[in-house]
Design an enzyme around this catalytic site. Sequence first.
Site, PDB file in Angstrom:
ATOM      1  N   SER A  13      38.599  39.003  69.889  1.00  0.00           N
ATOM      2  CA  SER A  13      38.638  39.851  71.086  1.00  0.00           C
ATOM      3  C   SER A  13      37.360  40.668  71.192  1.00  0.00           C
ATOM      4  O   SER A  13      36.575  40.745  70.245  1.00  0.00           O
ATOM      5  CB  SER A  13      39.859  40.793  71.037  1.00  0.00           C
ATOM      6  OG  SER A  13      39.749  41.680  69.944  1.00  0.00           O
ATOM      7  N   SER A 139      27.717  52.076  64.735  1.00  0.00           N
ATOM      8  CA  SER A 139      27.861  52.748  66.028  1.00  0.00           C
ATOM      9  C   SER A 139      27.037  54.013  66.041  1.00  0.00           C
ATOM     10  O   SER A 139      26.823  54.649  64.996  1.00  0.00           O
ATOM     11  CB  SER A 139      29.334  53.094  66.275  1.00  0.00           C
ATOM     12  OG  SER A 139      29.477  53.940  67.401  1.00  0.00           O
ATOM     13  N   TYR A 163      36.527  58.240  63.017  1.00  0.00           N
ATOM     14  CA  TYR A 163      35.799  57.060  63.489  1.00  0.00           C
ATOM     15  C   TYR A 163      34.316  57.185  63.168  1.00  0.00           C
ATOM     16  O   TYR A 163      33.689  56.238  62.667  1.00  0.00           O
ATOM     17  CB  TYR A 163      35.999  56.889  64.991  1.00  0.00           C
ATOM     18  CG  TYR A 163      35.249  55.700  65.549  1.00  0.00           C
ATOM     19  CD1 TYR A 163      35.677  54.410  65.289  1.00  0.00           C
ATOM     20  CD2 TYR A 163      34.097  55.876  66.319  1.00  0.00           C
ATOM     21  CE1 TYR A 163      34.981  53.307  65.775  1.00  0.00           C
ATOM     22  CE2 TYR A 163      33.407  54.791  66.808  1.00  0.00           C
ATOM     23  CZ  TYR A 163      33.848  53.507  66.540  1.00  0.00           C
ATOM     24  OH  TYR A 163      33.143  52.424  67.014  1.00  0.00           O
ATOM     25  N   LYS A 167      31.934  54.712  60.684  1.00  0.00           N
ATOM     26  CA  LYS A 167      30.728  54.036  61.155  1.00  0.00           C
ATOM     27  C   LYS A 167      29.477  54.526  60.437  1.00  0.00           C
ATOM     28  O   LYS A 167      28.499  53.787  60.295  1.00  0.00           O
ATOM     29  CB  LYS A 167      30.600  54.211  62.673  1.00  0.00           C
ATOM     30  CG  LYS A 167      31.630  53.399  63.448  1.00  0.00           C
ATOM     31  CD  LYS A 167      31.532  51.920  63.100  1.00  0.00           C
ATOM     32  CE  LYS A 167      32.510  51.057  63.842  1.00  0.00           C
ATOM     33  NZ  LYS A 167      32.377  49.624  63.485  1.00  0.00           N
TER      34      LYS A 167
END
Length: 280
Positions: A13, A139, A163, A167
């Site tokens: 995905s 990220s 998050y 990252k």
Amino acid sequence: MTESILAITGPTSGIGRGTVLELADSFDRILLLCRNLEKGARLKDDLLELNPNLSVDIVWCDLSELSSVNDAAKTIKDRYDHIDCLINNAGIVSTSRQESVDGYELMMATNYLGPFLLTHLLLPLVMNSERKQVIVVSSGAYKFAPMKQPFFKPKRFSPITGYGRSKLGNLYMAQELHEKYSRQGLKTTAVHPGMVSTNLGKSNVSKKVADGIFKLLDPFFVTVEEGAQSVLAAVNSPDTYAGFYSEEGKITVVKKHGNDVEMRRAFIDATLEELDIQSL
């Protein structure tokens, strides 16, 4: 001529799917490391429709479970003696506190610990290839917060901080790979491709909270096509991007917490101890 092999996590995905479809003609064999085998089978059909001569293998791998990562790596090592390019793409965003089966905060487990262990286990195959390439999907969120102990089981949970730290861990992993193995020919790139908004987890929180987090992350959202192009740039130009961090295909200077070498060393050492391995 040696068969060229790509291995990629999270290919069914989002940006992972967009990337692998674009690479259908670039490798002789693609290894799809999937958590959802049904989606993997559908993706395999799509890849073979694009390139009937392509060999596609599906390997079950849930990066949040260390035992699954070990099993997936063993399966691959039993079947192949090299991997030309490993793309650590899979990742999640969770708006509520969740733990992995091993007791780690779920984003840190899925986005960092699982990929770290997988890379460690598959690195001998990568180094045994002609290409020797690892791409780590990080990220720009690495700038959200500095790394802080306890690294893997934080006492307090914040979706944005959690998050960002997962990252930041990705970025540290890429930096470690480059420092340790670049002289042996390994080409490592950390990439910020952005996120696809449909991958944002909104479970167990109110709509107001989820929408607030969604708004904070909005600058990082991109289309599948946009994100895939960032990863593809690194895949197609390994020498150009080797040792660098890129955002949207442009080599970018790492800032803030990404430059904390002392913390990186402490974090990597803690990871090695946690996973009971000697080196990445």
